[in-house]
Design a protein around this motif. Structure first.
Motif, PDB file in Angstrom:
ATOM      1  N   PHE A  56       0.932  -1.142   0.118  1.00  0.00           N
ATOM      2  CA  PHE A  56      -0.091   0.039   0.049  1.00  0.00           C
ATOM      3  C   PHE A  56       0.775   1.213  -0.017  1.00  0.00           C
ATOM      4  O   PHE A  56       0.797   2.167  -0.815  1.00  0.00           O
ATOM      5  CB  PHE A  56      -0.764   0.034   1.275  1.00  0.00           C
ATOM      6  CG  PHE A  56      -1.686   1.067   1.431  1.00  0.00           C
ATOM      7  CD1 PHE A  56      -2.979   1.746   0.569  1.00  0.00           C
ATOM      8  CD2 PHE A  56      -1.214   2.205   2.374  1.00  0.00           C
ATOM      9  CE1 PHE A  56      -3.454   2.827   0.818  1.00  0.00           C
ATOM     10  CE2 PHE A  56      -1.790   3.641   2.579  1.00  0.00           C
ATOM     11  CZ  PHE A  56      -2.716   3.897   1.694  1.00  0.00           C
ATOM     12  N   ALA A  57       1.757   1.334   0.754  1.00  0.00           N
ATOM     13  CA  ALA A  57       2.642   2.537   0.926  1.00  0.00           C
ATOM     14  C   ALA A  57       3.593   2.813  -0.219  1.00  0.00           C
ATOM     15  O   ALA A  57       3.493   3.863  -0.727  1.00  0.00           O
ATOM     16  CB  ALA A  57       3.648   2.132   2.216  1.00  0.00           C
ATOM     17  N   GLU A  60       1.300   3.926  -2.891  1.00  0.00           N
ATOM     18  CA  GLU A  60       0.750   5.217  -2.622  1.00  0.00           C
ATOM     19  C   GLU A  60       1.921   6.353  -3.008  1.00  0.00           C
ATOM     20  O   GLU A  60       1.787   7.425  -3.561  1.00  0.00           O
ATOM     21  CB  GLU A  60       0.238   5.533  -1.220  1.00  0.00           C
ATOM     22  CG  GLU A  60      -0.168   6.758  -0.691  1.00  0.00           C
ATOM     23  CD  GLU A  60      -1.454   7.150  -1.712  1.00  0.00           C
ATOM     24  OE1 GLU A  60      -2.054   6.295  -2.097  1.00  0.00           O
ATOM     25  OE2 GLU A  60      -1.638   8.151  -1.849  1.00  0.00           O
ATOM     26  N   THR A  61       3.272   5.924  -2.797  1.00  0.00           N
ATOM     27  CA  THR A  61       4.389   6.623  -3.136  1.00  0.00           C
ATOM     28  C   THR A  61       4.462   6.871  -4.751  1.00  0.00           C
ATOM     29  O   THR A  61       4.599   7.989  -5.036  1.00  0.00           O
ATOM     30  CB  THR A  61       5.579   6.069  -2.564  1.00  0.00           C
ATOM     31  OG1 THR A  61       5.459   6.155  -1.315  1.00  0.00           O
ATOM     32  CG2 THR A  61       6.889   7.001  -3.005  1.00  0.00           C
ATOM     33  N   THR A  63       2.084   6.772  -6.566  1.00  0.00           N
ATOM     34  CA  THR A  63       0.954   7.398  -7.126  1.00  0.00           C
ATOM     35  C   THR A  63       1.096   8.767  -6.904  1.00  0.00           C
ATOM     36  O   THR A  63       0.926   9.896  -7.930  1.00  0.00           O
ATOM     37  CB  THR A  63      -0.394   7.043  -6.370  1.00  0.00           C
ATOM     38  OG1 THR A  63      -0.541   5.701  -6.467  1.00  0.00           O
ATOM     39  CG2 THR A  63      -1.529   7.970  -6.920  1.00  0.00           C
ATOM     40  N   ARG A  64       1.926   9.347  -5.689  1.00  0.00           N
ATOM     41  CA  ARG A  64       2.045  10.652  -5.564  1.00  0.00           C
ATOM     42  C   ARG A  64       3.294  11.179  -6.388  1.00  0.00           C
ATOM     43  O   ARG A  64       3.479  12.316  -6.817  1.00  0.00           O
ATOM     44  CB  ARG A  64       2.447  10.774  -4.050  1.00  0.00           C
ATOM     45  CG  ARG A  64       2.617  12.273  -3.296  1.00  0.00           C
ATOM     46  CD  ARG A  64       1.081  12.915  -3.064  1.00  0.00           C
ATOM     47  NE  ARG A  64       0.636  12.509  -2.085  1.00  0.00           N
ATOM     48  CZ  ARG A  64       0.928  12.822  -0.789  1.00  0.00           C
ATOM     49  NH1 ARG A  64       1.457  14.176  -0.640  1.00  0.00           N
ATOM     50  NH2 ARG A  64       0.503  12.292   0.484  1.00  0.00           N
ATOM     51  N   LYS A 194      -6.764  -0.580  -6.434  1.00  0.00           N
ATOM     52  CA  LYS A 194      -5.461   0.377  -5.894  1.00  0.00           C
ATOM     53  C   LYS A 194      -5.552   1.780  -6.687  1.00  0.00           C
ATOM     54  O   LYS A 194      -6.174   1.838  -7.769  1.00  0.00           O
ATOM     55  CB  LYS A 194      -4.134  -0.338  -6.110  1.00  0.00           C
ATOM     56  CG  LYS A 194      -4.142  -1.837  -5.359  1.00  0.00           C
ATOM     57  CD  LYS A 194      -4.148  -1.633  -3.824  1.00  0.00           C
ATOM     58  CE  LYS A 194      -3.729  -3.054  -3.426  1.00  0.00           C
ATOM     59  NZ  LYS A 194      -4.749  -3.489  -2.416  1.00  0.00           N
ATOM     60  N   ARG A 195      -5.032   2.564  -5.959  1.00  0.00           N
ATOM     61  CA  ARG A 195      -4.979   4.110  -6.563  1.00  0.00           C
ATOM     62  C   ARG A 195      -3.828   4.211  -7.797  1.00  0.00           C
ATOM     63  O   ARG A 195      -4.122   5.139  -8.390  1.00  0.00           O
ATOM     64  CB  ARG A 195      -4.811   5.110  -5.432  1.00  0.00           C
ATOM     65  CG  ARG A 195      -6.124   5.612  -4.834  1.00  0.00           C
ATOM     66  CD  ARG A 195      -5.587   6.193  -3.366  1.00  0.00           C
ATOM     67  NE  ARG A 195      -4.759   7.009  -3.305  1.00  0.00           N
ATOM     68  CZ  ARG A 195      -5.031   8.380  -3.583  1.00  0.00           C
ATOM     69  NH1 ARG A 195      -6.391   8.845  -3.651  1.00  0.00           N
ATOM     70  NH2 ARG A 195      -4.081   9.457  -3.411  1.00  0.00           N
ATOM     71  N   LEU A 196      -2.951   3.617  -7.826  1.00  0.00           N
ATOM     72  CA  LEU A 196      -1.980   3.669  -8.927  1.00  0.00           C
ATOM     73  C   LEU A 196      -2.509   3.609 -10.311  1.00  0.00           C
ATOM     74  O   LEU A 196      -3.142   2.333 -10.435  1.00  0.00           O
ATOM     75  CB  LEU A 196      -0.586   2.649  -8.643  1.00  0.00           C
ATOM     76  CG  LEU A 196       0.451   2.998  -9.598  1.00  0.00           C
ATOM     77  CD1 LEU A 196       1.156   4.343  -9.203  1.00  0.00           C
ATOM     78  CD2 LEU A 196       1.528   1.720  -9.390  1.00  0.00           C
ATOM     79  N   VAL A 308       4.647  10.836   1.782  1.00  0.00           N
ATOM     80  CA  VAL A 308       3.840   9.971   1.965  1.00  0.00           C
ATOM     81  C   VAL A 308       4.159   9.137   3.447  1.00  0.00           C
ATOM     82  O   VAL A 308       3.288   9.230   4.129  1.00  0.00           O
ATOM     83  CB  VAL A 308       3.863   9.024   0.884  1.00  0.00           C
ATOM     84  CG1 VAL A 308       2.963   7.642   1.274  1.00  0.00           C
ATOM     85  CG2 VAL A 308       3.034   9.291  -0.243  1.00  0.00           C
TER      86      VAL A 308
END
Lengths: 349, 545
Positions: A56-57, A60-61, A63-64, A194-196, A308
């Motif tokens: 997840f982490a 998220e990284t 994605t950001r 997932k967000r990616l 993040v």
């Protein structure tokens, strides 16, 4: 204290300095962490864990990092030609505006046509936005730092006007936000649920293309020549003003892709908080990468990871996540110092 | 320069006597020279075993010498021989890795320009360090009094300056703004500045590079007066005739080492030249020119002045194939404007430029290059090369867009590198590799690369603007040889130079430019240096209307 030039360092030293810069950054920020009453080791561990400690982490990284890669590239190519584009933030928002204008149902086309059209239109809009300051610079000698910086505020107010007016979502309960883009205009997720999203892949491809442009093409050669010495470039017959125009188009287009990718891949609609300053962070990303387009990928992931990770850390350790901003800012300063030290020797007295 | 015999200093002056028959001057009442008869006095300056390294490069290697009171030492050497590094160490800008500097028997703390100043060392840099918007008086007094003192004691400063100016023939108006002064006047201000701070040792870095022959003569007279007062002078130069004229002793530096030390009266120019380069240098042999058709013609061209250079008004000029046309003149008289015009950088306001029979319509460097004009720019660092780019990237700068080096927007780096290697080989360029940043090369090697880049396409017209300025003897000879070869091949060459000897040695036809106008041409050997000097100063017969 005085600086003396020294010959080009070996590759090992060149690679050692960024690492030393990061170590120094950690040492400096640990003072602040201590002042906040926490242990630096556990805080840095938590930041690292929050940035890359789990699937997840990590996702998220990345994605950001996606918008940061685009804005970092925009800055890297412009700064290479010494075109000081501080306006990536504005170009990002214009990319977002074009995405919602075309992507909310105005063009009923299948994905494989709609997404490329939106990308090209976004890039064109961002490119044109930077062309104005570039023309003012080459024609009248207006400082592009001032014009591009101020355009950020003008564009943000313009977007605010659109979101309160023609682009306002009729179903949005009065919030200043646009309608959602239609499914055909959305970038798919890389991993379901997932967000990616595929914006990250586009960003990496863009970085590779930018690298090829800078290293292999006539345009890249011209841009570097103009950046290093415009007078000599002009004397040798390189069309300096035309090169600056092309640079502006390329840089503005890349920054606009950040807005496209955030709206189309992540947020779905346009709001006034689309970017928490990705345009400005792009400058840091580009400088940390020493303006190398491939390096931008790594430095964008590094900067995104700190942000993040710091969010996650502050939830557990109770140290404010503002520490992330201090870390990134310190990293920039230590990095610039490190670059200086690879080229000069410091003499005390 | 005009009359070399004049320049030879009367040796008796330097022994400290004040008999200066040709200078009826207030110098008749200077303070009694403490020189007296102490011929074997302790040296005023002693450098012992100075070594300075920049990474693998040894810029100075165990250099030792003494400077005596009232003595002029000339420091002679090629570019990159280490002259400037040595003086920067002496003046405290650099810290030596080994060795010491003693002034008047006391060791100078390393790396402290202030201490050097206080000990009485004054330096006149090649590029002046004056505040342009301030007056002469303010420039001279600047930094000599406490920053907390609000008002400058102008009356005292003025008195002191006019005394110094009178004593040493350094006439300059103390209330003139520096930006209005000529180069020669600015140099006088720099010297006054050093004297105002009680300098006893004066270092002059290439002082004549920017002067007319008459101004240089005046400078040499001033130096004579200074040594008569017991000052000691280090004169840095690579012009042999000047060194022979002004110095008592010559120190020759070669690649960081002291290659030789000669008493000026007992040596010759040939000997010094061979010490400098390590081999005998011959002056170029010039064959009869085979003059062909007109390759470039300016028909009553007018153009606004380029930078600080003079404007051109209805100027006409013909350059013929197989001929070197030398353009002499003091800088700022329109040479830069003319050069910019021919190089395609500047568009004329009126008139016509015809290159090989075709009238130029498009004014750009590319158009000039396309018309067969090769350009060697005046400033090789700022204009001729892109310092932070590689040798390869620099040599293709004028032709990267041609089919030879690029295809469909992509550069052919292999072809570019081959070309760079070709030039490095053919033009005898010393550089570590084609990938080396051009900034790391010496001036001579940089100029060879520019020459190679310009001459490789076998141009019909060559614009050579100050092609040997600041180069060492070996590189100068190389550039001259290449230009003469191009002339043999039938190129029309315009040689713009402030070095009259160069113009005289190379040119088949000589023109002098003054205030934007050209003199009537003279063939090789028709005018003497003196006549040319007068034309340069703007008077004399032969200035065309």
């Amino acid at each position: 204290m005085r600086l003396e030039p020294k010959p080009a360092p070996s590759l090992g030293v060149t690679l050692l300095f960024p690492i030393a810069a990061i170590v120094v950054t950690l040492l400096i920020t640990s003072l602040l962490v201590l002042a906040a009453g926490a242990s630096p080791f556990s805080v840095f561990y938590l930041v690292a864990k929050g940035a890359a400690g789990s699937q997840f982490a990590l996702l998220e990284t990345l994605t950001r990092a996606t918008p940061l890669i685009f804005t970092g590239l925009a800055v890297a190519v412009a700064f290479r030609a010494k075109l000081w584009n501080i306006g990536a933030e504005a170009q990002l928002y214009i990319g977002g505006v074009v995405t919602v204008v075309l992507g909310t149902g105005a063009l009923p086309l299948p994905s494989y046509l709609l997404i490329p059209i939106i990308m090209i239109a976004s890039m064109a809009a961002g490119a044109l936005l930077l062309l104005g300051p570039a023309v003012l610079k080459t024609r009248f000698g207006v400082d592009e730092v001032v014009t591009t910086l101020l355009l950020n505020f003008i564009v943000l107010l313009f977007v605010s006007m659109l979101l309160e007016g023609v682009l306002k979502d009729p179903m949005g309960l009065g919030w200043p936000q646009s309608s959602k883009v239609i499914a055909e205009a959305q970038l798919p997720r890389i991993i379901q649920g997932k967000r990616l999203h595929y914006g990250f892949v586009i960003a990496v491809v863009a970085a590779i293309i930018a690298w090829i442009i800078m290293k292999k093409t006539v345009l890249g050669y011209e841009m570097r020549a103009v950046g290093h010495n415009p007078e000599a470039a002009s004397f040798a017959g390189i069309p300096v003003n035309r090169v600056l125009m092309k640079t502006a188009l390329l840089s503005g287009g890349l920054a606009a892709l950040a807005g496209f990718s955030e709206v189309s891949g992540l947020k779905g609609n346009l709001t006034l908080d689309l970017s928490p300053g990705y345009g400005y962070s792009g400058i840091v990303v580009a400088m940390l990468a020493m303006l190398n387009p491939l390096g931008v990928i790594a430095s964008a992931i590094f900067v995104a990871g700190i942000f993040v990770g710091a969010d996650a850390m502050s939830r557990t350790a109770g140290v404010p996540s503002y520490i992330a901003q201090v870390m990134v800012a310190t990293a920039l300063l230590t990095m610039v110092t490190a670059i200086l030290l690879t080229r000069f020797r410091v003499r005390w007295r | 320069m005009a009359e070399k015999l004049d320049l030879h200093l009367n040796k008796s002056c330097k022994r400290g006597r004040r008999a200066l028959p040709q200078q009826p001057h207030p110098a008749a009442s200077p303070p009694p020279s403490p020189q007296g008869g102490g011929e074997a006095a302790a040296p005023v300056l002693r450098l012992s075993g100075i070594t300075k390294r920049f990474g693998p490069l040894v810029a100075n290697n165990g250099i030792s010498f003494d400077l005596k009171r009232g003595e002029v030492i000339a420091l002679l050497g090629e570019n990159g021989a280490g002259k400037t590094t040595l003086m920067n160490i002496l003046f405290g800008h650099y810290v030596a890795d080994e060795g010491t500097v003693e002034v008047f028997g006391k060791q100078l703390p390393a790396g402290d320009p202030r201490a050097a100043l206080d000990a009485g060392v004054g330096m006149v840099h090649q590029h002046f360090t004056l505040a342009e918007n301030m007056t002469v008086l303010e420039n001279i007094a600047l930094g000599t009094q406490s920053a907390w003192k609000l008002r400058l004691d102008r009356a005292a400063a003025r008195k002191r300056i006019s005394k110094l100016a009178g004593d040493f023939g350094l006439a300059v108006n103390p209330d003139a703004t520096v930006s209005t002064l000529s180069v020669g006047e600015r140099q006088r201000v720099e010297i006054l500045k050093a004297l105002y701070r009680d300098a006893r040792i004066l270092i002059l870095d290439e002082p004549t590079a920017v002067l007319t022959p008459a101004e240089a003569d005046a400078l040499f007279r001033t130096l004579k007066l200074l040594v008569a007062q017991g000052l000691s002078i280090i004169f840095i130069s690579h012009k042999l005739h000047e060194v022979m004229a002004v110095s008592d002793r010559v120190l020759v530096l070669r690649s960081g080492k002291l290659a030789g030390e000669q008493v000026t009266a007992e040596t010759s120019r040939a000997e010094l030249a061979s010490l400098m380069v390590g081999q005998e240098v011959a002056s170029p042999k010039v064959a009869e020119p085979k003059i062909g058709a007109v390759a470039l013609e300016l028909k009553s061209v007018s153009a606004a002045g380029q930078g600080s250079s003079h404007r051109l008004d209805g100027l006409s000029l013909e350059l013929r194939a197989g001929e070197i046309t030398g353009l002499a003149g003091v800088s700022g008289n329109g040479q830069a404007t003319l050069a910019a015009l021919i190089a395609g950088v500047l568009k004329p306001a009126s008139g016509e430029v015809v290159v090989q029979g075709a009238s130029m319509r498009d004014w750009s460097p590319r158009a000039a290059l396309g018309g067969g004009v090769a350009r060697i720019p005046e400033d090789r660092h700022a204009v001729g090369t892109i310092g932070d780019m590689s040798v390869t990237e620099n040599v293709i700068a004028e032709r990267y867009a041609t089919a030879r080096f690029s295809r469909r927007g992509f550069l052919d780096w292999k072809a570019a590198k081959n070309f760079a290697e070709e030039i490095i080989r053919d033009y005898d360029v010393k550089c570590p590799s084609p990938d080396a940043r051009i900034r790391l090369l010496s001036g001579g090697n940089m100029q060879k690369l520019i020459l190679g880049r310009a001459l490789d396409p076998d141009p019909a017209v060559i614009l050579a603007n100050q092609p040997t300025r600041g180069l060492d003897v070996g590189a100068v000879a190389f550039v001259h040889r290449r230009l003469l070869e191009a002339r043999e091949r039938g190129a029309a060459i315009l040689l713009i130079s402030e070095d009259l000897e160069e113009v005289l040695a190379l040119s088949d036809r000589i023109l002098v430019m003054s205030k934007g106008r050209l003199s009537s041409p003279s063939r090789r050997g028709e005018r003497t240096i003196r006549e040319l000097g007068e034309l340069m100063a703007g008077h004399g017969e032969g200035m065309a209307a």
